[in-house]
Motif scaffolding. Structure first.
Motif, PDB file in Angstrom:
ATOM      1  N   ALA A  81       0.841  -1.202   0.000  1.00 32.60           N
ATOM      2  CA  ALA A  81       0.000   0.000   0.000  1.00 32.60           C
ATOM      3  C   ALA A  81       0.869   1.242   0.000  1.00 32.60           C
ATOM      4  CB  ALA A  81      -0.922   0.012   1.215  1.00 32.60           C
ATOM      5  N   ASP A  82       0.353   2.293  -0.602  1.00 37.83           N
ATOM      6  CA  ASP A  82       1.059   3.572  -0.543  1.00 37.83           C
ATOM      7  C   ASP A  82       0.651   4.320   0.718  1.00 37.83           C
ATOM      8  OD1 ASP A  82      -1.118   5.744  -1.133  1.00 37.83           O
ATOM      9  OD2 ASP A  82      -1.458   4.206  -2.654  1.00 37.83           O
ATOM     10  N   PRO A  83       1.475   5.281   1.172  1.00 38.37           N
ATOM     11  CA  PRO A  83       1.161   5.983   2.428  1.00 38.37           C
ATOM     12  C   PRO A  83       0.248   7.186   2.259  1.00 38.37           C
ATOM     13  CG  PRO A  83       3.315   6.645   1.648  1.00 38.37           C
ATOM     14  CD  PRO A  83       2.813   5.616   0.672  1.00 38.37           C
ATOM     15  N   VAL A 104      -2.952   7.442  -0.074  1.00 40.52           N
ATOM     16  CA  VAL A 104      -4.383   7.153  -0.194  1.00 40.52           C
ATOM     17  C   VAL A 104      -4.689   5.685   0.047  1.00 40.52           C
ATOM     18  CG1 VAL A 104      -4.909   9.085  -1.707  1.00 40.52           C
ATOM     19  CG2 VAL A 104      -4.115   6.948  -2.713  1.00 40.52           C
ATOM     20  N   GLY A 105      -3.660   4.852   0.260  1.00 41.66           N
ATOM     21  CA  GLY A 105      -3.887   3.467   0.627  1.00 41.66           C
ATOM     22  C   GLY A 105      -4.276   2.546  -0.503  1.00 41.66           C
ATOM     23  N   HIS A 106      -3.863   2.858  -1.755  1.00 42.47           N
ATOM     24  CA  HIS A 106      -4.134   1.933  -2.852  1.00 42.47           C
ATOM     25  C   HIS A 106      -3.431   0.599  -2.609  1.00 42.47           C
ATOM     26  CE1 HIS A 106      -6.139   4.902  -5.153  1.00 42.47           C
ATOM     27  NE2 HIS A 106      -5.079   5.570  -5.538  1.00 42.47           N
ATOM     28  N   ALA A 107      -4.023  -0.471  -3.095  1.00 43.41           N
ATOM     29  CA  ALA A 107      -3.349  -1.766  -3.124  1.00 43.41           C
ATOM     30  C   ALA A 107      -2.563  -1.846  -4.426  1.00 43.41           C
ATOM     31  CB  ALA A 107      -4.360  -2.897  -3.028  1.00 43.41           C
ATOM     32  N   TRP A 108      -1.247  -1.803  -4.324  1.00 46.93           N
ATOM     33  CA  TRP A 108      -0.369  -1.804  -5.496  1.00 46.93           C
ATOM     34  C   TRP A 108       0.073  -3.226  -5.817  1.00 46.93           C
ATOM     35  CZ3 TRP A 108       1.601   2.660  -8.076  1.00 46.93           C
ATOM     36  CH2 TRP A 108       1.148   3.876  -7.544  1.00 46.93           C
ATOM     37  N   THR A 109       0.141  -3.536  -7.099  1.00 42.72           N
ATOM     38  CA  THR A 109       0.663  -4.825  -7.523  1.00 42.72           C
ATOM     39  C   THR A 109       2.179  -4.762  -7.547  1.00 42.72           C
ATOM     40  OG1 THR A 109      -1.284  -5.326  -8.855  1.00 42.72           O
ATOM     41  CG2 THR A 109       0.732  -6.527  -9.373  1.00 42.72           C
ATOM     42  N   TYR A 110       2.786  -5.663  -6.786  1.00 40.70           N
ATOM     43  CA  TYR A 110       4.250  -5.735  -6.705  1.00 40.70           C
ATOM     44  C   TYR A 110       4.758  -6.824  -7.642  1.00 40.70           C
ATOM     45  CZ  TYR A 110       8.752  -7.395  -4.959  1.00 40.70           C
ATOM     46  OH  TYR A 110      10.049  -7.814  -4.867  1.00 40.70           O
ATOM     47  N   GLU A 111       5.823  -6.519  -8.360  1.00 40.28           N
ATOM     48  CA  GLU A 111       6.519  -7.504  -9.181  1.00 40.28           C
ATOM     49  C   GLU A 111       7.987  -7.490  -8.801  1.00 40.28           C
ATOM     50  OE1 GLU A 111       5.863  -7.322 -13.359  1.00 40.28           O
ATOM     51  OE2 GLU A 111       3.703  -6.974 -13.176  1.00 40.28           O
ATOM     52  N   PRO A 112       8.575  -8.655  -8.535  1.00 44.31           N
ATOM     53  CA  PRO A 112       9.985  -8.680  -8.126  1.00 44.31           C
ATOM     54  C   PRO A 112      10.909  -8.292  -9.269  1.00 44.31           C
ATOM     55  CG  PRO A 112       9.181 -10.906  -8.505  1.00 44.31           C
ATOM     56  CD  PRO A 112       7.983 -10.001  -8.612  1.00 44.31           C
ATOM     57  N   SER A 113      12.102  -7.839  -8.903  1.00 46.71           N
ATOM     58  CA  SER A 113      13.115  -7.461  -9.888  1.00 46.71           C
ATOM     59  C   SER A 113      13.964  -8.689 -10.190  1.00 46.71           C
ATOM     60  CB  SER A 113      13.985  -6.321  -9.346  1.00 46.71           C
ATOM     61  OG  SER A 113      14.921  -5.893 -10.316  1.00 46.71           O
ATOM     62  N   LEU A 114      13.560  -9.445 -11.217  1.00 42.22           N
ATOM     63  CA  LEU A 114      14.242 -10.673 -11.586  1.00 42.22           C
ATOM     64  C   LEU A 114      15.144 -10.455 -12.796  1.00 42.22           C
ATOM     65  CD1 LEU A 114      11.312 -13.216 -11.177  1.00 42.22           C
ATOM     66  CD2 LEU A 114      13.301 -12.985  -9.702  1.00 42.22           C
ATOM     67  N   VAL A 115      16.096 -11.335 -12.953  1.00 41.30           N
ATOM     68  CA  VAL A 115      17.015 -11.272 -14.090  1.00 41.30           C
ATOM     69  C   VAL A 115      16.294 -11.825 -15.318  1.00 41.30           C
ATOM     70  CG1 VAL A 115      19.273 -11.968 -14.948  1.00 41.30           C
ATOM     71  CG2 VAL A 115      18.911 -11.630 -12.496  1.00 41.30           C
ATOM     72  N   PRO A 116      16.361 -11.133 -16.456  1.00 42.85           N
ATOM     73  CA  PRO A 116      15.700 -11.654 -17.663  1.00 42.85           C
ATOM     74  C   PRO A 116      16.220 -13.051 -18.009  1.00 42.85           C
ATOM     75  CG  PRO A 116      16.405  -9.382 -17.990  1.00 42.85           C
ATOM     76  CD  PRO A 116      16.992  -9.830 -16.689  1.00 42.85           C
TER      77      PRO A 116
END
Length: 670
Positions: free
Chosen positions: A633-635, A637-649
């Protein structure tokens, strides 16, 4: 040509006789604090203020006013003075707003003896502060420069002067306010029209105020010729106060909308700046863009900061906030349109005679058309803001340093081991459903204040992962990629990685680290290996804490590695007994303060047998996932953000190449 400064930026001064012009929307008091080569203000006689307005080389106004002109002669300053800090404060007795966040952003300008403006700075981003350090004139290698400061103090003048290392700061602050209060009856009010540079709105749905333009207001005092005088500053130099910063982690994996920690001396951090607008501000005719009035071309690093890395970090956070707020405005508009549609249909069909026939259909169609019109208007605004942010992202992303960049960035191909630790680290990317193509880098400050938990449990499964073993392997790859990045962005020998892999299940994912030989020791396996590494790290935490508390860091045993440590724990709690679990909890709680950090790759259900005993451990860690998941969540407005990990291509060898360079540099320093 005037240099328009942002916070932290400096500019050389070509002349020594200067006028500093200050414009505010309400009466403010202005002062100047003189600092020695260490930046310390040695005593009250080093501060020019309304009660004592004239010092050798500096003269300020005797009263609060909306417009000020300060006279400075750098050649007339005593030899012991290496810095002149210009500060503003709101008088406590005024009937107007008692915080800078409720008044127009103050504008400062440095002019030469001919009235030519050399540099300007607009103090944006203030909130609860009642005093602010605006500008700093400082001497470096015989030359003078001006730096835009913008450091606010919610504690007022007392906090500001105390941060300058001034003895008896409270007494002087009270004397200044008393002298100002006596002159408030003669305070010059804000003119009805004057140049007030606009600051960017924090809420993207808010209208941007228009700047006004008028002539000058006369100075409330007549500057006298500043001559070289006897040096009255013979007091002993004090140790300069250290700046207080407490940058908390802004992502909360448990509680939506949790506010970030504020800087202890400056109130809430605000990353908005004069060039960040959700709508283009009105421009003078000569400066108005031709055609459709599009935004100015984005520039990487166009944010406040002491260095380019800090500017880019703040710019990314500004983009994150802008996306959060413009999406909130769009969602609010859609909710309003839906609520209005239901209300209009209920009102139109309240009469039973109108429920059937053409009149009822016409009412429903009209209400639906109004709803569609409102949503289309909101979507047009959102699309405009998304286009601006996308253009900014396309400029910013290629300019990010390795610590902030994705693994597919070209910056890694020219990688060299750095000589300084970075400001922050990229953990992945964030996006919202309304803006899927636009990814915002997820950056956290270093050193890590919380451990990380890469969740390998079934809760993170999606349709593309049917095999839990595959998900566990991917979770370990996320941890390895984070470890590789931490090793790569720290100077050689200043960061070490250790691994607990009780059953050896993570051997395949660990190949980039083990193959390059960059682990501090082979991965610990079995119960004995788990016990040994936990005992060693617990001893390090205990010894370093005692040494720091006792001021005896030099007395630490030679076998204590003072490099920062990252411990990766795979398949927790396999291989852990009750004693090992207690030590792990201790490391999670106490380790970050002395440079021991934790990354756990675990399924919480595997530890269900411990019951609520481990709840504090899970809460203390930031949860990440190996696949996209909307749990952060952001601090604002409290949106639920989609997280994606930083992976190696897939197929990329960039991590192996980077770690090989790290290993070569380690060999040189051993």
């Amino acid at each position: 040509m005037t240099a328009e400064l942002v916070r932290g930026q400096n500019h050389p001064l070509s002349q020594v006789r200067l006028t500093i012009r200050i414009s505010a929307g309400v009466p403010v008091l202005v002062g100047a604090a003189l600092g020695d080569e260490n930046g310390t203000v040695r005593g009250p006689q080093w501060v020019a203020h309304p009660g004592a307005p004239a010092l050798p080389g500096v003269e300020v106004s005797r009263q609060a006013a909306a417009e000020h002109r300060l006279a400075v002669d750098l050649d007339a300053l005593p030899e012991a003075v290496h810095r002149v800090d210009i500060f503003l404060a709101l008088p406590p007795a005024t009937t107007g707003p008692l915080r800078f966040g409720a008044v127009p952003s103050p504008y400062t300008a440095v002019e030469d003896s001919d009235g030519t403006e050399l540099a300007s700075y607009t103090l944006t981003g203030l909130d609860t502060e009642t005093a602010v350090l605006a500008l700093e004139l400082y001497r470096r290698q015989g030359a003078w420069k001006v730096r835009a400061m913008g450091q606010g103090y919610a504690g007022g003048l007392h906090a500001l002067l105390d941060d300058q290392g001034l003895p008896q700061a409270g007494d002087l602050a009270a004397a200044i306010q008393e002298a100002t209060a006596q002159s408030l009856a003669r305070a010059i009010p804000a003119p009805s029209a004057r140049p007030v540079p606009t600051s960017a709105p924090q809420d993207t749905s808010a209208a941007t105020p228009s700047p006004s333009t008028t002539g000058e207001t006369t100075s409330p005092y007549d500057p006298q010729h500043l001559s070289h005088g006897a040096n009255p500053y013979d007091g002993p130099a004090d140790t300069p106060a250290q700046p207080h910063t407490a940058d908390g982690n802004r992502y909360d994996a448990e509680t939506l909308g949790a506010a970030p920690q504020a800087r202890s001396a400056g109130g809430p951090v605000d990353y908005t700046h004069p060039r960040r607008h959700s709508t283009p501000p009105p421009l003078p005719p000569s400066a108005a863009p031709a055609g459709d009035g599009q935004h100015a071309r984005p520039v990487a690093g166009d944010a406040v900061g002491w260095s380019m890395d800090e500017r880019l970090y703040n710019q990314v956070w500004g983009m994150f906030e802008d996306l959060a707020r413009t999406t909130a405005a769009y969602r609010s508009a859609v909710d309003f349109a839906d609520t209005r549609l239901e209300k209009e249909i209920d009102q139109a069909l309240a009469d039973p005679r109108d429920r059937l026939g053409s009149s009822g259909d016409a009412a429903r169609e009209a209400a639906q058309a109004r709803r569609t019109h409102l949503v289309d208007q909101a979507r047009a605004v959102l699309d405009r803001d998304l286009a601006q942010l996308t253009a900014e992202s396309e400029v910013v992303e290629p300019a990010l340093p390795p610590a902030y960049a994705g693994w597919d960035s070209p910056v890694w191909h020219g990688y060299r081991v750095p000589t300084e630790a970075p400001l922050a680290l990229r953990l992945g990317e964030l996006h919202l459903p309304e803006s899927v193509p636009l990814r915002i880098p997820m950056l956290v400050r270093l050193p890590l204040e919380r451990g990380l938990w890469v969740d390998s449990g079934p809760a993170a499964l999606d349709d593309s992962f049917r095999d839990s073993a595959e998900l566990r392997h991917l979770a370990m790859e996320v941890a390895v990629a984070l470890a590789a990045r931490l090793l790569a962005v720290h100077p050689a020998g200043e960061f070490a990685v250790q691994v607990i892999d009780p059953a050896g299940a993570g051997a395949r994912a660990l190949l980039p680290l083990t193959g390059a030989g960059v682990l501090a020791a082979p991965p610990a396996t079995g119960a004995a290996g788990v016990t040994e590494i936990l005992e060693r790290l617990t001893r390090r935490v205990d010894l370093v804490q005692m040494a720091l508390r006792g001021g005896a860091a030099a007395a630490l045993p030679a076998d204590v590695d003072m490099a920062q440590q990252l411990l990766i724990v795979n398949d927790f709690p396999h291989g852990f007994d009750d004693r090992a679990v207690t030590r792990l909890r201790y490391l999670a709680d106490e380790g970050p303060t002395v440079g021991v950090h934790l990354v756990m790759v675990a399924d919480r259900e595997d530890a269900a047998a411990y019951g609520p005993l481990l709840d504090p451990l899970w809460r203390s860690l930031m949860r990440l996932t190996p696949v996209p998941d909307d749990h952060l969540a952001d601090p604002w407005v409290g949106h639920a953000w989609t997280y994606e990990p930083s992976l190696v291509p897939g197929g990329s060898q960039i991590v192996q190449q980077v770690l090989a360079e790290v290993a070569r540099e380690w060999t040189k320093h051993r």
